[in-house]
Design an enzyme around this catalytic site. Structure first.
Site, PDB file in Angstrom:
ATOM      1  NE  ARG A  57       7.348   0.670   4.524  1.00  0.00           N
ATOM      2  CZ  ARG A  57       6.110   0.163   4.519  1.00  0.00           C
ATOM      3  NH1 ARG A  57       5.898  -1.075   4.115  1.00  0.00           N
ATOM      4  NH2 ARG A  57       5.086   0.891   4.921  1.00  0.00           N
ATOM      5  NE  ARG A  75      -1.872  -2.338   2.714  1.00  0.00           N
ATOM      6  CZ  ARG A  75      -2.086  -3.620   2.409  1.00  0.00           C
ATOM      7  NH1 ARG A  75      -3.158  -3.969   1.795  1.00  0.00           N
ATOM      8  NH2 ARG A  75      -1.199  -4.556   2.757  1.00  0.00           N
ATOM      9  CB  THR A  76       3.552   2.560   2.132  1.00  0.00           C
ATOM     10  OG1 THR A  76       2.859   2.179   3.310  1.00  0.00           O
ATOM     11  CG2 THR A  76       4.205   3.917   2.353  1.00  0.00           C
ATOM     12  CG  HIS A 123       4.075   4.152   8.430  1.00  0.00           C
ATOM     13  ND1 HIS A 123       4.125   4.955   7.301  1.00  0.00           N
ATOM     14  CD2 HIS A 123       3.649   2.935   7.989  1.00  0.00           C
ATOM     15  CE1 HIS A 123       3.737   4.245   6.249  1.00  0.00           C
ATOM     16  NE2 HIS A 123       3.447   3.018   6.640  1.00  0.00           N
ATOM     17  CE  LYS A 130      26.343  -2.956  -7.250  1.00  0.00           C
ATOM     18  NZ  LYS A 130      26.616  -1.972  -8.317  1.00  0.00           N
TER      19      LYS A 130
END
Ligand code: NCD
Length: 309
Positions: A109, A59-60, A137, A88
């Site tokens: 995120r 969703r986000t 959030h 890396k």
């Protein structure tokens, strides 16, 4: 003076005031009505959003991307840490500096608490925190507040229960930061091992919020709103601890029969087993409306921080 979000990072629930929240909500409402009338928006034409997701998301990420497309903008995306140079060993700061050369705004995120803050420190474009580990959030909390106001008609004098993994749940950390701006009563329902962090409850109480902590789901049933959350499996170092606690709270039709008045039920999703599907047809089941509201609120945020409105 109106609060200008132009150039601002969205990192933490504590950065808002009632006035600045109202501006975001008003803008989101405007976008909602424009979407309803199918108006074509081009205010972000020529602008680029970068979404950097180092943790799973449906969703986000997709709602931010949908929001950008609906505003006429373009999107570039890292949908998994495994496909970017993070694999890396590149630092968050170097990644943020790099992406600043490609995009006008970025959403990140990442599993580390404070990661979005770190990206913001290095980026030359606005950074939106799409979830930093068990931290915050804030964009979810903003769409939650928008949803609460729509469902209950007010944010004043309401009782809100938050249920589940309050220790690791970043959505409830951010949501309680916003709700403390209003006269609300909060009921925290969690097993002892997953209680709301002490510094958050202390801050709430200090702001005059009435906080009740309990282990029993029954104590949530008389609230105006029940906000269910998933036990955050990915934050457990020992899978046996998760297995012991999973399924601890399940809201189902049977339990709701005992309520005097039907509560509004929200969940940031994904749900695992906290809300039985037999609840979905209830009038108060707002979690998919919450998803829809996310697009309007994220449109507002994107447009505001880039100065498009
Ligand atoms: C939440 C998250 O990622 O914190 N999901 C979301 O953004 N809607 C909740 C969760 O994963 O449990």
């Amino acid at each position: 003076m109106a609060h200008s979000f132009r150039g601002e990072h969205i990192l933490h629930g504590n950065q808002f005031t009632r006035e600045s929240l109202k501006e975001i909500m008003d803008q989101a409402r405007e976008f909602e009505s424009k979407m309803g009338s199918r108006e074509l928006l081009e205010m972000m034409k020529g602008k680029v959003l970068a979404t950097l997701f180092f943790e799973p998301s449906t969703r986000t990420r997709l709602s931010f991307e949908a929001a950008m497309h609906r505003l006429g903008g373009a999107v570039i995306s890292v949908a998994s840490g495994a496909t970017s140079s993070a694999a890396k060993g590149e630092t968050i700061a170097d990644t943020a500096r790099t992406v600043s050369q490609y995009a006008d705004v970025l959403v990140i995120r990442h599993p580390m608490v404070g990661s979005a803050q770190e990206a913001a420190g290095a980026a030359s474009i606005p950074v939106l925190n799409g979830g930093d580990g068990a931290g915050q959030h804030p964009t979810q909390a903003l769409m939650d507040v928008y949803t609460i106001e729509k469902e209950l008609g007010t944010l004043e004098n309401i009782t809100v229960a938050m249920v589940g993994d309050l220790k690791n749940g970043r959505t409830v950390h951010a949501l309680s930061a916003l709700l403390k701006l209003y006269p609300v009563d909060l009921v925290f329902v969690a097993p002892p091992a997953l209680k709301m962090p002490g510094e958050i409850t202390a801050e709430l109480k200090q702001k005059g919020v009435q906080v009740t902590e309990t282990e029993r789901l029954e104590n949530a049933l008389s609230c105006d709103l029940i906000y269910m959350t998933r036990i955050q499996k990915e934050r457990f170092s020992d899978p046996a601890d998760y297995d012991k606690i999973r399924g601890v709270y399940v809201l189902n039709e049977e339990i709701l029969k005992g309520t005097k008045k039907e509560p509004v039920i929200m969940h940031p999703l994904p749900r695992v087993d906290e809300i039985a599907v037999d609840v979905d047809s209830h009038a108060g089941a707002a979690y998919f409306r919450q998803v829809q509201n996310g697009v309007y609120v994220r449109m507002a945020l994107l447009a505001m921080v880039t100065g498009a409105v």
